[in-house]
Design an enzyme around this catalytic site. Structure first.
Site, PDB file in Angstrom:
ATOM      1  N   GLY A  63      47.221  15.866  22.100  1.00 23.29           N
ATOM      2  CA  GLY A  63      48.410  15.678  21.273  1.00 23.29           C
ATOM      3  C   GLY A  63      48.113  15.115  19.897  1.00 23.29           C
ATOM      4  O   GLY A  63      46.970  15.058  19.458  1.00 23.29           O
ATOM      5  N   SER A  64      49.189  14.683  19.230  1.00 24.56           N
ATOM      6  CA  SER A  64      49.147  14.334  17.805  1.00 24.56           C
ATOM      7  C   SER A  64      48.214  13.174  17.473  1.00 24.56           C
ATOM      8  O   SER A  64      48.049  12.242  18.271  1.00 24.56           O
ATOM      9  CB  SER A  64      50.551  13.972  17.343  1.00 24.56           C
ATOM     10  N   THR A  65      47.652  13.234  16.270  1.00 22.62           N
ATOM     11  CA  THR A  65      46.771  12.164  15.804  1.00 22.62           C
ATOM     12  C   THR A  65      47.539  10.875  15.528  1.00 22.62           C
ATOM     13  O   THR A  65      46.928   9.830  15.362  1.00 22.62           O
ATOM     14  CB  THR A  65      46.026  12.570  14.516  1.00 22.62           C
TER      15      THR A  65
END
Lengths: 138, 391
Positions: A63-65
Protein backbone atom coordinates in the site's frame (compact mmCIF):
# COMPACT_ATOMS: atom_id res chain seq x y z
CA UNK A 1 17.13 -23.46 25.08
CA UNK A 2 15.95 -20.27 23.42
CA UNK A 3 15.44 -20.59 19.67
CA UNK A 4 17.54 -18.18 17.59
CA UNK A 5 16.25 -17.06 14.19
CA UNK A 6 18.86 -15.41 11.99
CA UNK A 7 17.83 -12.60 9.69
CA UNK A 8 19.10 -9.33 8.29
CA UNK A 9 19.53 -6.17 10.38
CA UNK A 10 17.37 -3.35 9.02
CA UNK A 11 17.07 -0.92 11.90
CA UNK A 12 19.27 -1.09 14.98
CA UNK A 13 18.28 -1.48 18.63
CA UNK A 14 17.37 -4.32 21.02
CA UNK A 15 14.07 -4.90 22.69
CA UNK A 16 11.93 -7.74 24.06
CA UNK A 17 8.19 -8.22 24.19
CA UNK A 18 5.26 -10.39 23.21
CA UNK A 19 4.95 -11.31 19.55
CA UNK A 20 1.90 -10.43 17.48
CA UNK A 21 2.18 -12.59 14.37
CA UNK A 22 0.31 -12.39 11.07
CA UNK A 23 0.34 -14.37 7.84
CA UNK A 24 -1.05 -11.39 5.91
CA UNK A 25 0.80 -8.37 4.48
CA UNK A 26 -0.14 -5.14 6.23
CA UNK A 27 -0.81 -1.61 4.99
CA UNK A 28 -0.28 0.95 7.74
CA UNK A 29 -2.28 3.53 5.78
CA UNK A 30 -5.89 2.46 6.02
CA UNK A 31 -4.96 -0.82 7.73
CA UNK A 32 -4.09 0.49 11.19
CA UNK A 33 -6.25 3.05 13.00
CA UNK A 34 -3.85 5.93 13.80
CA UNK A 35 -5.91 6.93 16.86
CA UNK A 36 -5.95 3.54 18.62
CA UNK A 37 -3.28 1.40 16.95
CA UNK A 38 -5.93 -1.20 16.18
CA UNK A 39 -5.63 -3.21 12.95
CA UNK A 40 -8.67 -2.43 10.83
CA UNK A 41 -7.60 -3.86 7.47
CA UNK A 42 -10.48 -5.92 6.03
CA UNK A 43 -10.03 -9.71 6.04
CA UNK A 44 -6.69 -9.36 7.89
CA UNK A 45 -5.96 -12.18 10.31
CA UNK A 46 -5.08 -9.64 13.03
CA UNK A 47 -8.19 -7.51 12.45
CA UNK A 48 -9.20 -6.01 15.79
CA UNK A 49 -5.79 -6.51 17.47
CA UNK A 50 -3.82 -3.54 18.80
CA UNK A 51 -0.19 -3.19 17.70
CA UNK A 52 0.80 -1.07 20.71
CA UNK A 53 3.69 -2.50 22.73
CA UNK A 54 3.86 -5.68 20.65
CA UNK A 55 6.62 -7.03 18.48
CA UNK A 56 4.80 -7.02 15.20
CA UNK A 57 5.70 -9.92 12.89
CA UNK A 58 4.21 -10.01 9.38
CA UNK A 59 5.43 -11.03 5.92
CA UNK A 60 5.81 -7.52 4.45
CA UNK A 61 4.00 -4.23 3.98
CA UNK A 62 1.88 -3.11 1.07
CA UNK A 63 0.00 0.00 0.00
CA UNK A 64 0.70 3.73 0.08
CA UNK A 65 4.00 5.26 1.14
CA UNK A 66 2.01 7.45 3.53
CA UNK A 67 2.04 4.27 5.65
CA UNK A 68 5.59 5.20 6.76
CA UNK A 69 4.21 8.35 8.39
CA UNK A 70 1.42 6.39 10.10
CA UNK A 71 4.00 4.10 11.73
CA UNK A 72 5.95 7.15 12.94
CA UNK A 73 2.83 8.71 14.37
CA UNK A 74 1.76 5.51 16.19
CA UNK A 75 5.15 5.17 17.83
CA UNK A 76 5.31 8.82 18.80
CA UNK A 77 1.90 8.59 20.43
CA UNK A 78 2.98 5.53 22.40
CA UNK A 79 0.63 3.14 20.61
CA UNK A 80 3.06 1.73 18.07
CA UNK A 81 4.87 -1.61 17.94
CA UNK A 82 8.09 -2.06 19.96
CA UNK A 83 9.85 -3.75 17.04
CA UNK A 84 9.11 -5.15 13.60
CA UNK A 85 10.00 -8.53 12.14
CA UNK A 86 9.34 -9.14 8.43
CA UNK A 87 9.99 -11.95 6.02
CA UNK A 88 10.89 -9.49 3.25
CA UNK A 89 11.23 -5.82 4.04
CA UNK A 90 9.54 -3.37 1.69
CA UNK A 91 10.28 0.37 1.32
CA UNK A 92 7.16 1.60 3.14
CA UNK A 93 7.82 -0.31 6.36
CA UNK A 94 11.59 0.25 6.22
CA UNK A 95 11.17 4.01 5.93
CA UNK A 96 8.55 3.89 8.70
CA UNK A 97 10.92 2.00 11.05
CA UNK A 98 13.76 4.40 10.20
CA UNK A 99 11.84 7.57 10.98
CA UNK A 100 10.09 6.06 14.02
CA UNK A 101 13.40 4.63 15.29
CA UNK A 102 12.01 1.13 15.84
CA UNK A 103 14.28 -1.94 15.75
CA UNK A 104 13.60 -4.01 12.64
CA UNK A 105 14.84 -7.33 11.27
CA UNK A 106 13.88 -9.11 8.05
CA UNK A 107 14.71 -12.40 6.37
CA UNK A 108 13.19 -14.30 9.29
CA UNK A 109 10.90 -17.32 8.95
CA UNK A 110 8.03 -15.88 10.97
CA UNK A 111 6.08 -19.15 10.89
CA UNK A 112 8.42 -20.22 13.72
CA UNK A 113 7.01 -17.46 15.94
CA UNK A 114 3.55 -17.60 17.52
CA UNK A 115 1.42 -14.79 18.87
CA UNK A 116 2.07 -14.51 22.59
CA UNK A 117 5.66 -15.82 22.49
CA UNK A 118 8.11 -13.70 24.47
CA UNK A 119 10.78 -12.74 21.95
CA UNK A 120 13.82 -10.52 21.72
CA UNK A 121 14.63 -8.55 18.58
CA UNK A 122 18.23 -7.59 18.04
CA UNK A 123 18.20 -5.06 15.22
CA UNK A 124 21.97 -4.57 15.34
CA UNK A 125 22.77 -8.24 14.69
CA UNK A 126 19.67 -9.09 12.67
CA UNK A 127 18.45 -11.73 15.10
CA UNK A 128 15.20 -12.80 16.71
CA UNK A 129 15.36 -14.95 19.86
CA UNK A 130 12.32 -16.83 21.13
CA UNK A 131 12.83 -16.67 24.89
CA UNK A 132 9.63 -18.28 26.04
CA UNK A 133 6.98 -20.02 23.98
CA UNK A 134 3.37 -19.17 24.57
CA UNK A 135 2.38 -22.69 25.69
CA UNK A 136 4.93 -22.78 28.51
CA UNK A 137 3.71 -19.55 30.06
CA UNK A 138 -0.01 -20.32 30.09
CA UNK B 1 26.47 1.15 -0.17
CA UNK B 2 29.53 3.37 -0.33
CA UNK B 3 29.29 6.68 1.55
CA UNK B 4 31.69 9.59 1.23
CA UNK B 5 33.17 11.10 4.39
CA UNK B 6 30.72 13.99 4.12
CA UNK B 7 27.75 11.61 3.75
CA UNK B 8 28.96 9.65 6.80
CA UNK B 9 29.05 12.88 8.79
CA UNK B 10 25.42 13.60 7.93
CA UNK B 11 24.45 10.03 8.78
CA UNK B 12 26.11 10.42 12.17
CA UNK B 13 23.91 13.38 12.93
CA UNK B 14 26.52 16.12 12.65
CA UNK B 15 24.17 18.23 10.53
CA UNK B 16 21.22 17.72 12.88
CA UNK B 17 18.33 15.31 13.22
CA UNK B 18 16.41 16.24 10.04
CA UNK B 19 19.35 15.53 7.73
CA UNK B 20 20.32 12.46 9.74
CA UNK B 21 16.89 10.94 9.34
CA UNK B 22 16.81 11.89 5.63
CA UNK B 23 20.22 10.30 5.09
CA UNK B 24 19.15 7.22 7.04
CA UNK B 25 16.12 6.79 4.76
CA UNK B 26 18.34 6.96 1.66
CA UNK B 27 20.96 4.61 3.11
CA UNK B 28 18.41 2.00 4.21
CA UNK B 29 16.62 2.08 0.84
CA UNK B 30 19.98 1.94 -0.92
CA UNK B 31 20.94 -1.15 1.08
CA UNK B 32 17.55 -2.75 0.47
CA UNK B 33 17.84 -2.33 -3.30
CA UNK B 34 21.59 -2.95 -3.43
CA UNK B 35 22.60 0.51 -4.63
CA UNK B 36 26.37 1.08 -4.87
CA UNK B 37 26.36 4.79 -3.94
CA UNK B 38 24.36 8.00 -3.76
CA UNK B 39 24.10 10.11 -6.92
CA UNK B 40 23.27 13.83 -7.21
CA UNK B 41 19.78 14.74 -8.44
CA UNK B 42 18.69 17.73 -10.49
CA UNK B 43 15.29 18.08 -8.83
CA UNK B 44 12.78 16.42 -6.52
CA UNK B 45 9.01 16.21 -6.66
CA UNK B 46 7.21 15.46 -3.42
CA UNK B 47 3.89 13.64 -3.03
CA UNK B 48 1.83 13.47 0.14
CA UNK B 49 0.48 17.03 0.17
CA UNK B 50 -3.30 16.73 0.32
CA UNK B 51 -4.58 16.55 3.90
CA UNK B 52 -7.27 14.19 2.57
CA UNK B 53 -4.70 11.58 1.57
CA UNK B 54 -2.00 11.99 4.24
CA UNK B 55 -4.04 12.81 7.35
CA UNK B 56 -2.83 13.84 10.79
CA UNK B 57 -0.16 11.17 11.14
CA UNK B 58 2.03 12.75 8.48
CA UNK B 59 1.78 16.23 9.94
CA UNK B 60 3.53 14.99 13.10
CA UNK B 61 6.58 13.86 11.17
CA UNK B 62 6.71 16.74 8.71
CA UNK B 63 6.42 19.26 11.51
CA UNK B 64 9.26 17.60 13.43
CA UNK B 65 11.44 17.77 10.31
CA UNK B 66 10.56 21.41 9.71
CA UNK B 67 11.17 22.34 13.36
CA UNK B 68 14.65 20.90 13.23
CA UNK B 69 15.55 23.15 10.33
CA UNK B 70 15.16 20.96 7.26
CA UNK B 71 15.77 22.78 3.94
CA UNK B 72 15.84 21.24 0.48
CA UNK B 73 19.15 21.17 -1.43
CA UNK B 74 17.72 21.03 -4.97
CA UNK B 75 14.81 22.56 -6.84
CA UNK B 76 11.75 20.84 -5.43
CA UNK B 77 8.07 20.93 -6.29
CA UNK B 78 5.00 19.37 -4.72
CA UNK B 79 1.82 17.55 -5.67
CA UNK B 80 -1.69 19.06 -5.58
CA UNK B 81 -3.35 19.79 -2.25
CA UNK B 82 -6.94 19.15 -1.21
CA UNK B 83 -8.06 22.76 -1.64
CA UNK B 84 -7.86 25.52 -4.24
CA UNK B 85 -7.80 28.55 -1.95
CA UNK B 86 -8.63 30.81 -4.90
CA UNK B 87 -11.95 29.04 -5.45
CA UNK B 88 -13.32 28.57 -1.93
CA UNK B 89 -16.89 28.49 -3.26
CA UNK B 90 -16.12 25.17 -5.00
CA UNK B 91 -14.38 23.56 -2.01
CA UNK B 92 -15.21 21.83 1.25
CA UNK B 93 -15.71 24.50 3.91
CA UNK B 94 -14.65 22.94 7.19
CA UNK B 95 -12.35 25.38 9.04
CA UNK B 96 -10.29 22.61 10.70
CA UNK B 97 -9.64 20.93 7.35
CA UNK B 98 -8.70 24.20 5.67
CA UNK B 99 -6.36 25.08 8.53
CA UNK B 100 -4.59 21.69 8.47
CA UNK B 101 -4.18 21.76 4.69
CA UNK B 102 -2.71 25.21 4.98
CA UNK B 103 -0.30 23.98 7.68
CA UNK B 104 0.97 21.15 5.48
CA UNK B 105 1.63 23.52 2.57
CA UNK B 106 3.45 25.90 4.90
CA UNK B 107 5.64 23.17 6.40
CA UNK B 108 6.77 22.13 2.91
CA UNK B 109 7.06 25.75 1.80
CA UNK B 110 9.31 26.57 4.76
CA UNK B 111 11.60 23.74 3.72
CA UNK B 112 12.09 25.58 0.44
CA UNK B 113 9.78 23.46 -1.70
CA UNK B 114 8.05 25.59 -4.34
CA UNK B 115 4.40 26.07 -3.44
CA UNK B 116 3.22 25.38 -6.97
CA UNK B 117 0.90 22.48 -6.30
CA UNK B 118 0.73 20.31 -9.38
CA UNK B 119 1.31 16.77 -10.62
CA UNK B 120 2.72 18.22 -13.87
CA UNK B 121 5.78 20.18 -12.68
CA UNK B 122 7.38 19.39 -16.07
CA UNK B 123 5.15 21.95 -17.82
CA UNK B 124 6.73 24.65 -15.64
CA UNK B 125 10.28 23.48 -15.56
CA UNK B 126 11.30 20.67 -17.86
CA UNK B 127 14.20 18.57 -16.55
CA UNK B 128 17.04 17.95 -18.96
CA UNK B 129 17.40 14.63 -20.75
CA UNK B 130 19.55 11.99 -19.04
CA UNK B 131 19.63 13.75 -15.68
CA UNK B 132 18.79 12.00 -12.42
CA UNK B 133 15.71 13.06 -10.43
CA UNK B 134 13.89 11.86 -7.33
CA UNK B 135 10.26 12.25 -8.21
CA UNK B 136 7.26 10.85 -6.42
CA UNK B 137 3.70 10.70 -7.88
CA UNK B 138 3.48 7.77 -10.24
CA UNK B 139 2.16 9.66 -13.30
CA UNK B 140 4.94 12.22 -12.98
CA UNK B 141 7.56 9.47 -12.75
CA UNK B 142 6.39 7.62 -15.84
CA UNK B 143 6.18 10.92 -17.77
CA UNK B 144 9.73 11.90 -16.77
CA UNK B 145 11.25 8.57 -17.76
CA UNK B 146 9.25 7.91 -20.91
CA UNK B 147 8.54 11.29 -22.48
CA UNK B 148 11.27 13.57 -21.09
CA UNK B 149 13.99 10.88 -21.00
CA UNK B 150 15.11 11.92 -17.54
CA UNK B 151 15.76 9.25 -14.95
CA UNK B 152 13.82 8.67 -11.77
CA UNK B 153 12.70 5.72 -9.69
CA UNK B 154 9.11 5.56 -8.55
CA UNK B 155 9.69 7.34 -5.24
CA UNK B 156 7.21 7.59 -2.40
CA UNK B 157 6.51 10.79 -0.47
CA UNK B 158 9.09 10.18 2.30
CA UNK B 159 11.92 9.02 0.03
CA UNK B 160 11.46 11.91 -2.41
CA UNK B 161 11.52 14.32 0.53
CA UNK B 162 14.65 12.69 1.94
CA UNK B 163 16.33 12.97 -1.48
CA UNK B 164 15.33 16.65 -1.70
CA UNK B 165 16.90 17.36 1.71
CA UNK B 166 20.15 15.57 0.85
CA UNK B 167 20.21 16.46 -2.88
CA UNK B 168 20.99 12.85 -3.76
CA UNK B 169 19.32 9.50 -4.32
CA UNK B 170 20.56 5.91 -4.11
CA UNK B 171 21.81 4.56 -7.44
CA UNK B 172 19.53 1.62 -8.27
CA UNK B 173 16.55 0.74 -10.46
CA UNK B 174 16.04 2.90 -13.54
CA UNK B 175 19.01 5.13 -12.63
CA UNK B 176 21.05 2.36 -14.27
CA UNK B 177 20.86 2.05 -18.07
CA UNK B 178 20.65 -1.76 -17.91
CA UNK B 179 17.39 -1.45 -15.96
CA UNK B 180 15.77 0.77 -18.59
CA UNK B 181 15.59 -1.80 -21.38
CA UNK B 182 12.22 -2.78 -22.83
CA UNK B 183 11.41 -6.38 -21.92
CA UNK B 184 7.94 -6.84 -23.40
CA UNK B 185 6.36 -5.83 -26.71
CA UNK B 186 2.73 -4.72 -26.58
CA UNK B 187 1.05 -5.04 -29.99
CA UNK B 188 -1.95 -2.76 -30.17
CA UNK B 189 -4.35 -3.92 -32.90
CA UNK B 190 -7.10 -1.26 -32.76
CA UNK B 191 -6.31 2.26 -33.94
CA UNK B 192 -6.70 4.44 -30.87
CA UNK B 193 -8.40 7.78 -31.37
CA UNK B 194 -8.89 9.64 -28.09
CA UNK B 195 -6.83 10.29 -24.97
CA UNK B 196 -9.44 8.21 -23.13
CA UNK B 197 -8.72 5.19 -25.33
CA UNK B 198 -5.03 5.59 -24.57
CA UNK B 199 -5.94 5.68 -20.89
CA UNK B 200 -8.01 2.52 -21.20
CA UNK B 201 -5.10 0.81 -22.96
CA UNK B 202 -2.81 1.92 -20.14
CA UNK B 203 -5.17 0.59 -17.46
CA UNK B 204 -5.32 -2.77 -19.25
CA UNK B 205 -1.58 -3.06 -19.85
CA UNK B 206 -0.59 -1.87 -16.37
CA UNK B 207 -2.63 -4.65 -14.78
CA UNK B 208 -0.99 -7.28 -17.00
CA UNK B 209 2.62 -6.12 -16.80
CA UNK B 210 3.04 -4.94 -13.21
CA UNK B 211 6.64 -3.58 -13.24
CA UNK B 212 7.80 -4.83 -16.65
CA UNK B 213 9.01 -2.29 -19.23
CA UNK B 214 6.84 -2.27 -22.35
CA UNK B 215 7.46 -0.93 -25.81
CA UNK B 216 4.40 -0.49 -28.01
CA UNK B 217 3.71 -1.17 -31.65
CA UNK B 218 0.60 0.10 -33.41
CA UNK B 219 0.22 3.44 -31.66
CA UNK B 220 -0.44 5.82 -34.53
CA UNK B 221 -1.59 8.84 -32.59
CA UNK B 222 1.27 9.53 -30.26
CA UNK B 223 0.81 13.13 -29.25
CA UNK B 224 2.06 14.26 -25.88
CA UNK B 225 -1.43 14.35 -24.31
CA UNK B 226 -2.24 10.79 -25.36
CA UNK B 227 1.09 9.48 -24.07
CA UNK B 228 0.55 11.27 -20.76
CA UNK B 229 -2.81 9.51 -20.33
CA UNK B 230 -1.37 6.15 -21.40
CA UNK B 231 1.49 6.40 -18.89
CA UNK B 232 -0.54 7.67 -15.95
CA UNK B 233 -3.11 4.87 -16.37
CA UNK B 234 -0.39 2.23 -16.61
CA UNK B 235 1.24 3.55 -13.45
CA UNK B 236 -2.12 3.46 -11.62
CA UNK B 237 -3.08 -0.15 -12.24
CA UNK B 238 0.52 -1.39 -12.33
CA UNK B 239 3.99 -0.48 -11.10
CA UNK B 240 5.31 0.82 -14.42
CA UNK B 241 7.90 3.55 -14.20
CA UNK B 242 8.97 3.63 -17.86
CA UNK B 243 7.55 2.72 -21.28
CA UNK B 244 8.50 3.27 -24.91
CA UNK B 245 5.78 4.48 -27.35
CA UNK B 246 7.37 2.67 -30.31
CA UNK B 247 9.77 -0.16 -31.01
CA UNK B 248 12.85 1.94 -31.73
CA UNK B 249 14.16 1.61 -28.19
CA UNK B 250 16.84 -0.19 -26.20
CA UNK B 251 15.72 -3.77 -25.53
CA UNK B 252 16.79 -6.56 -23.27
CA UNK B 253 16.99 -8.96 -26.26
CA UNK B 254 16.05 -9.12 -29.95
CA UNK B 255 13.02 -11.31 -29.36
CA UNK B 256 10.71 -9.85 -26.75
CA UNK B 257 7.79 -11.51 -25.04
CA UNK B 258 4.66 -10.31 -26.92
CA UNK B 259 1.37 -9.18 -25.43
CA UNK B 260 -1.40 -8.47 -27.95
CA UNK B 261 -4.26 -6.10 -27.30
CA UNK B 262 -7.28 -6.55 -29.60
CA UNK B 263 -10.49 -4.56 -30.08
CA UNK B 264 -12.33 -6.54 -27.41
CA UNK B 265 -9.57 -6.12 -24.81
CA UNK B 266 -9.71 -2.38 -25.35
CA UNK B 267 -13.50 -2.24 -25.20
CA UNK B 268 -13.58 -4.31 -21.99
CA UNK B 269 -10.89 -2.13 -20.40
CA UNK B 270 -12.75 1.02 -21.44
CA UNK B 271 -16.12 -0.22 -20.14
CA UNK B 272 -14.72 -1.50 -16.86
CA UNK B 273 -13.61 2.04 -15.93
CA UNK B 274 -17.28 3.08 -15.58
CA UNK B 275 -19.24 1.93 -12.56
CA UNK B 276 -22.57 3.43 -13.64
CA UNK B 277 -24.39 4.90 -16.65
CA UNK B 278 -26.28 7.47 -14.59
CA UNK B 279 -25.84 11.11 -15.48
CA UNK B 280 -22.99 12.81 -13.68
CA UNK B 281 -23.19 15.68 -11.22
CA UNK B 282 -19.57 16.56 -11.97
CA UNK B 283 -17.60 16.39 -15.20
CA UNK B 284 -13.87 16.42 -14.52
CA UNK B 285 -10.99 17.06 -16.93
CA UNK B 286 -7.44 17.41 -15.63
CA UNK B 287 -5.91 14.19 -14.35
CA UNK B 288 -3.00 14.50 -14.74
CA UNK B 289 -3.25 18.31 -14.62
CA UNK B 290 -4.04 19.82 -18.05
CA UNK B 291 -1.40 21.27 -20.33
CA UNK B 292 -2.09 24.63 -21.98
CA UNK B 293 -2.95 22.64 -25.11
CA UNK B 294 -5.59 20.63 -23.26
CA UNK B 295 -7.12 23.78 -21.72
CA UNK B 296 -7.30 25.22 -25.22
CA UNK B 297 -8.92 22.05 -26.56
CA UNK B 298 -11.65 22.25 -23.91
CA UNK B 299 -12.18 25.97 -24.62
CA UNK B 300 -12.60 25.43 -28.35
CA UNK B 301 -15.19 22.72 -27.75
CA UNK B 302 -17.17 24.70 -25.21
CA UNK B 303 -17.03 28.18 -26.75
CA UNK B 304 -20.51 29.68 -27.08
CA UNK B 305 -22.17 26.87 -25.09
CA UNK B 306 -23.52 26.75 -21.55
CA UNK B 307 -22.73 24.30 -18.74
CA UNK B 308 -25.90 22.69 -17.33
CA UNK B 309 -27.09 24.06 -14.02
CA UNK B 310 -27.17 20.65 -12.40
CA UNK B 311 -23.60 19.76 -13.40
CA UNK B 312 -20.27 21.10 -12.19
CA UNK B 313 -17.54 21.21 -14.83
CA UNK B 314 -14.05 21.19 -13.32
CA UNK B 315 -10.89 21.66 -15.36
CA UNK B 316 -7.81 21.22 -13.16
CA UNK B 317 -4.35 22.48 -14.01
CA UNK B 318 -1.37 24.20 -12.45
CA UNK B 319 -1.40 27.90 -11.57
CA UNK B 320 1.29 28.40 -14.19
CA UNK B 321 -0.69 26.83 -17.04
CA UNK B 322 -3.86 28.60 -15.90
CA UNK B 323 -2.07 31.93 -16.31
CA UNK B 324 -0.46 30.95 -19.59
CA UNK B 325 -3.81 29.86 -21.05
CA UNK B 326 -5.71 32.82 -19.56
CA UNK B 327 -7.62 33.53 -22.77
CA UNK B 328 -8.98 29.98 -22.93
CA UNK B 329 -9.69 29.96 -19.19
CA UNK B 330 -11.90 32.99 -19.85
CA UNK B 331 -13.86 31.10 -22.51
CA UNK B 332 -14.41 28.08 -20.24
CA UNK B 333 -15.48 30.21 -17.29
CA UNK B 334 -17.83 32.28 -19.48
CA UNK B 335 -19.56 29.02 -20.34
CA UNK B 336 -19.97 28.21 -16.64
CA UNK B 337 -17.03 25.83 -16.14
CA UNK B 338 -14.43 26.24 -13.39
CA UNK B 339 -10.70 26.16 -14.06
CA UNK B 340 -9.10 25.20 -10.75
CA UNK B 341 -5.48 24.96 -9.73
CA UNK B 342 -3.48 23.61 -6.78
CA UNK B 343 -5.90 20.68 -6.42
CA UNK B 344 -7.67 17.92 -8.35
CA UNK B 345 -10.85 15.89 -8.03
CA UNK B 346 -9.12 12.79 -6.63
CA UNK B 347 -7.30 14.50 -3.73
CA UNK B 348 -10.19 16.73 -2.69
CA UNK B 349 -13.43 15.99 -0.83
CA UNK B 350 -16.08 15.17 -3.47
CA UNK B 351 -18.80 13.45 -1.43
CA UNK B 352 -18.72 16.28 1.06
CA UNK B 353 -19.54 18.81 -1.66
CA UNK B 354 -22.44 16.71 -2.90
CA UNK B 355 -20.90 14.69 -5.75
CA UNK B 356 -22.16 11.15 -6.28
CA UNK B 357 -21.42 10.52 -9.95
CA UNK B 358 -18.18 11.72 -11.55
CA UNK B 359 -17.64 11.70 -15.31
CA UNK B 360 -14.07 11.97 -16.58
CA UNK B 361 -11.79 11.40 -19.56
CA UNK B 362 -9.02 10.24 -17.20
CA UNK B 363 -8.52 6.51 -16.75
CA UNK B 364 -6.45 7.20 -13.65
CA UNK B 365 -9.26 9.12 -11.98
CA UNK B 366 -11.83 6.53 -13.06
CA UNK B 367 -9.63 3.86 -11.49
CA UNK B 368 -9.09 5.63 -8.14
CA UNK B 369 -12.26 7.67 -7.54
CA UNK B 370 -14.61 4.79 -6.59
CA UNK B 371 -12.39 3.89 -3.61
CA UNK B 372 -10.60 7.16 -2.81
CA UNK B 373 -13.66 9.38 -3.23
CA UNK B 374 -16.50 6.84 -2.86
CA UNK B 375 -18.20 8.13 -6.03
CA UNK B 376 -19.60 6.31 -9.06
CA UNK B 377 -17.68 6.93 -12.29
CA UNK B 378 -18.52 7.37 -15.95
CA UNK B 379 -15.44 7.10 -18.16
CA UNK B 380 -15.57 8.66 -21.63
CA UNK B 381 -13.71 10.75 -24.21
CA UNK B 382 -13.23 14.51 -23.84
CA UNK B 383 -15.85 15.13 -26.57
CA UNK B 384 -18.49 13.10 -24.73
CA UNK B 385 -17.57 14.69 -21.42
CA UNK B 386 -18.12 18.20 -22.75
CA UNK B 387 -21.35 17.10 -24.51
CA UNK B 388 -22.66 15.73 -21.20
CA UNK B 389 -21.66 18.84 -19.24
CA UNK B 390 -23.40 21.30 -21.58
CA UNK B 391 -27.03 22.24 -22.19
Amino acid sequence: MPIVLKGRPIMGGRTRGRALVSKDPLSFLGGVDPETGRIIEKNHDLNGEKVGGAILCFPHGHGSTVGSYVLYSLVRRGIGPKAIVNEKADPVVVVGAVIADVPMVDGVDISKIRTGDLIEVNGDEGMVIILEERSSCT
Amino acid sequence: MYLSREEERVLNGEEGWAYQVAMRILVKLGDLFEADKLIPIESAHISGVSYKTIGDASIDFLEALGDSGAKVKVRSTMNPAGIDYNHPEEMIRVPEVMEKQDRIINIYGNMGIETVLTCTPYYINKPKENTHLAWAESSTVVYANSILHSWTNREGGPSALAAALIGKTPNYGVHKPENRLANVLVKVEPRLKSEAEHGALGAHVGKLLKDEIPCFSGLTHTRETELKHLGSAMASTGMTSIFYPDTSCPRISGELEVVSVDVNDLKNAFDSLSTTNESPDMVYIGCPHCSAEEVKRVALKIEGRRVRRDVKLWICTSRYVRKKAERYVGIIEAAGGKVLSDTCAVVTWLKEIGIDVLMTNSAKTAYYAPTMNRVETVFSSLDRCIEEACE
